[in-house]
Design a protein around this motif. Structure first.
Motif, PDB file in Angstrom:
ATOM      1  N   SER A 152       0.828  -1.210   0.000  1.00  0.00           N
ATOM      2  CA  SER A 152       0.000   0.000   0.000  1.00  0.00           C
ATOM      3  C   SER A 152       0.859   1.255   0.000  1.00  0.00           C
ATOM      4  O   SER A 152       0.548   2.238  -0.688  1.00  0.00           O
ATOM      5  CB  SER A 152      -0.932  -0.003   1.215  1.00  0.00           C
ATOM      6  N   THR A 153       1.980   1.234   0.731  1.00  0.00           N
ATOM      7  CA  THR A 153       2.883   2.383   0.734  1.00  0.00           C
ATOM      8  C   THR A 153       3.515   2.587  -0.630  1.00  0.00           C
ATOM      9  O   THR A 153       3.655   3.721  -1.101  1.00  0.00           O
ATOM     10  CB  THR A 153       3.972   2.185   1.799  1.00  0.00           C
ATOM     11  N   MET A 154       3.895   1.492  -1.288  1.00  0.00           N
ATOM     12  CA  MET A 154       4.488   1.607  -2.613  1.00  0.00           C
ATOM     13  C   MET A 154       3.474   2.137  -3.624  1.00  0.00           C
ATOM     14  O   MET A 154       3.814   2.915  -4.519  1.00  0.00           O
ATOM     15  CB  MET A 154       5.026   0.254  -3.080  1.00  0.00           C
ATOM     16  N   ILE A 155       2.212   1.748  -3.477  1.00  0.00           N
ATOM     17  CA  ILE A 155       1.167   2.242  -4.381  1.00  0.00           C
ATOM     18  C   ILE A 155       1.021   3.755  -4.242  1.00  0.00           C
ATOM     19  O   ILE A 155       0.980   4.490  -5.236  1.00  0.00           O
ATOM     20  CB  ILE A 155      -0.167   1.531  -4.087  1.00  0.00           C
ATOM     21  N   PHE A 156       0.959   4.234  -2.990  1.00  0.00           N
ATOM     22  CA  PHE A 156       0.857   5.680  -2.787  1.00  0.00           C
ATOM     23  C   PHE A 156       2.089   6.399  -3.320  1.00  0.00           C
ATOM     24  O   PHE A 156       1.989   7.488  -3.888  1.00  0.00           O
ATOM     25  CB  PHE A 156       0.661   5.983  -1.300  1.00  0.00           C
ATOM     26  N   SER A 157       3.255   5.809  -3.132  1.00  0.00           N
ATOM     27  CA  SER A 157       4.485   6.432  -3.624  1.00  0.00           C
ATOM     28  C   SER A 157       4.478   6.528  -5.138  1.00  0.00           C
ATOM     29  O   SER A 157       4.878   7.551  -5.712  1.00  0.00           O
ATOM     30  CB  SER A 157       5.702   5.626  -3.156  1.00  0.00           C
ATOM     31  N   MET A 158       4.028   5.488  -5.810  1.00  0.00           N
ATOM     32  CA  MET A 158       3.973   5.506  -7.263  1.00  0.00           C
ATOM     33  C   MET A 158       2.983   6.552  -7.779  1.00  0.00           C
ATOM     34  O   MET A 158       3.234   7.224  -8.786  1.00  0.00           O
ATOM     35  CB  MET A 158       3.604   4.113  -7.778  1.00  0.00           C
ATOM     36  N   ILE A 159       1.868   6.707  -7.075  1.00  0.00           N
ATOM     37  CA  ILE A 159       0.890   7.722  -7.492  1.00  0.00           C
ATOM     38  C   ILE A 159       1.466   9.122  -7.316  1.00  0.00           C
ATOM     39  O   ILE A 159       1.283  10.004  -8.172  1.00  0.00           O
ATOM     40  CB  ILE A 159      -0.414   7.555  -6.691  1.00  0.00           C
ATOM     41  N   LEU A 160       2.185   9.357  -6.200  1.00  0.00           N
ATOM     42  CA  LEU A 160       2.816  10.659  -5.996  1.00  0.00           C
ATOM     43  C   LEU A 160       3.855  10.942  -7.072  1.00  0.00           C
ATOM     44  O   LEU A 160       3.962  12.071  -7.573  1.00  0.00           O
ATOM     45  CB  LEU A 160       3.463  10.715  -4.609  1.00  0.00           C
ATOM     46  N   ALA A 161       4.640   9.925  -7.430  1.00  0.00           N
ATOM     47  CA  ALA A 161       5.650  10.106  -8.469  1.00  0.00           C
ATOM     48  C   ALA A 161       5.007  10.296  -9.839  1.00  0.00           C
ATOM     49  O   ALA A 161       5.536  11.023 -10.684  1.00  0.00           O
ATOM     50  CB  ALA A 161       6.592   8.898  -8.491  1.00  0.00           C
ATOM     51  N   TRP A 162       3.872   9.657 -10.072  1.00  0.00           N
ATOM     52  CA  TRP A 162       3.190   9.746 -11.358  1.00  0.00           C
ATOM     53  C   TRP A 162       2.768  11.177 -11.687  1.00  0.00           C
ATOM     54  O   TRP A 162       2.850  11.611 -12.837  1.00  0.00           O
ATOM     55  CB  TRP A 162       1.972   8.823 -11.348  1.00  0.00           C
ATOM     56  N   GLU A 163       2.342  11.920 -10.674  1.00  0.00           N
ATOM     57  CA  GLU A 163       1.779  13.248 -10.922  1.00  0.00           C
ATOM     58  C   GLU A 163       2.769  14.383 -10.675  1.00  0.00           C
ATOM     59  O   GLU A 163       2.414  15.558 -10.816  1.00  0.00           O
ATOM     60  CB  GLU A 163       0.560  13.459 -10.027  1.00  0.00           C
ATOM     61  N   GLU A 164       4.027  14.086 -10.312  1.00  0.00           N
ATOM     62  CA  GLU A 164       4.997  15.132  -9.989  1.00  0.00           C
ATOM     63  C   GLU A 164       5.426  15.883 -11.246  1.00  0.00           C
ATOM     64  O   GLU A 164       5.638  15.296 -12.303  1.00  0.00           O
ATOM     65  CB  GLU A 164       6.225  14.506  -9.329  1.00  0.00           C
ATOM     66  N   LEU A 165       5.557  17.203 -11.131  1.00  0.00           N
ATOM     67  CA  LEU A 165       5.883  18.042 -12.285  1.00  0.00           C
ATOM     68  C   LEU A 165       7.215  18.766 -12.156  1.00  0.00           C
ATOM     69  O   LEU A 165       8.008  18.761 -13.105  1.00  0.00           O
ATOM     70  CB  LEU A 165       4.773  19.075 -12.503  1.00  0.00           C
ATOM     71  N   LEU A 166       7.498  19.378 -10.990  1.00  0.00           N
ATOM     72  CA  LEU A 166       8.624  20.305 -10.906  1.00  0.00           C
ATOM     73  C   LEU A 166       9.955  19.635 -11.221  1.00  0.00           C
ATOM     74  O   LEU A 166      10.732  20.125 -12.058  1.00  0.00           O
ATOM     75  CB  LEU A 166       8.668  20.939  -9.510  1.00  0.00           C
ATOM     76  N   PHE A 167      10.263  18.510 -10.548  1.00  0.00           N
ATOM     77  CA  PHE A 167      11.533  17.834 -10.789  1.00  0.00           C
ATOM     78  C   PHE A 167      11.632  17.356 -12.239  1.00  0.00           C
ATOM     79  O   PHE A 167      12.702  17.444 -12.855  1.00  0.00           O
ATOM     80  CB  PHE A 167      11.699  16.648  -9.839  1.00  0.00           C
TER      81      PHE A 167
END
Length: 286
Positions: free
Chosen positions: A206-221
């Motif tokens: 579940s933690t990895m799923i949330f991490s992947m979703i956060l990385a999926w939508e990241e723009l600035l970096f």
């Protein structure tokens, strides 16, 4: 003798509480899902229908925006890049953050609490303050516009998140599990990987799923550290939004936005069993 009152069954009182909760849940779901629904409907409109005032729900749907932008090879390349970076950063952050969370939960270190607080406080650093130094370091090392650079950049804000979530899972587990394994000859690492990791697998997933979703939508970096080869879908959306010479192309924006959201929804539906189980375990154990 009047037996009507005796034979009549007592009327059950209807409690409005459950119905109020259901109606409130439906209303809140509609409020949160309405922007996604409106984005999808806008992506099916022609340009003249998008700017109709007042907005209308009745129009002739068209796939022109999807066809136009799905024919561009950079969209598919950026979608693949987004998958690679999201999966890679999710795996790396769970491995590193999980081990860090276990160390903070189990190993007695002087100042461990202070170290943990400093790591979680790093989440409060503005991302732009990290993006520019990262770009300078990556350019010096010749690692600009690389997947590995973006993965490591995402880990800077994912690892503290994973560490504190997994620390809660590990604190809820009895210490006797590792102690019995270590008495049988396992090392600390052996007890962690053979005993703790299998038990905490729902939490890790579940933690990895949330991490992947956060990385999926990241723009600035992604915007600062990539150019063409490792560019992701949020960068494509930003590029479309920034091209306002002839007015905002809302059809293209909403089409690419829908293409970006659909994989996340499908992925969440596929892994919802493990996601719900991990959240439930964390709620009951923590």
């Amino acid at each position: 003798m009047n037996t009507t009152g005796i034979l009549a069954a007592p009327r059950r009182r209807v409690r409005p509480g459950p119905y109020i909760r259901i109606v409130a849940g439906v209303v809140f779901c509609f409020i949160f899902l309405f922007p996604l629904l409106w984005m999808f409907l806008t992506s099916l409109k022609e340009q003249r229908d998008i700017f109709t005032m007042p907005p209308t729900l009745f129009f002739t749907p068209t796939l022109e925006s999807y066809v136009t932008y799905l024919q561009r090879p950079d969209i598919w390349r950026r979608l693949v890049n987004t998958v690679i970076v999201a999966v890679g950063s999710g795996i790396v952050s769970v491995i590193a953050g999980g081990m860090a969370g276990y160390a903070l939960a189990r190993i007695k270190l002087r100042g461990a609490r202070t170290i943990g607080l400093l790591i979680i406080l790093s989440r409060g650093v503005p991302p732009i303050a990290l993006a520019v130094p990262m770009f300078l370091v990556a350019r010096k090392l010749g690692l600009t516009d690389k997947h590995i650079t973006l993965i490591l950049a995402y880990c800077t804000f994912l690892i503290p998140y994973v560490m504190w979530l997994m620390r809660g899972f590990f604190l809820a587990l009895p210490k006797e599990l590792e102690e019995s394994a270590m008495l049988d000859g396992c090392s600390r690492f052996g007890a962690f990987f053979k005993i703790i990791v299998p038990i905490s697998l729902p939490g890790l997933l579940s933690t990895m799923i949330f991490s992947m979703i956060l990385a999926w939508e990241e723009l600035l970096f992604a915007l600062v550290l990539t150019n063409r080869k490792a560019s992701t879908i949020p960068v494509a959306i930003q590029g479309i939004a920034g091209d306002t010479i002839n007015g905002a192309n809302w059809g293209a924006l909403t089409a690419v936005g829908t293409i970006t959201v659909i994989p996340v929804i499908i992925f969440a539906l596929i892994v919802q069993k493990w996601l719900i189980q991990g959240l439930a375990d964390g709620a009951t154990k923590g």
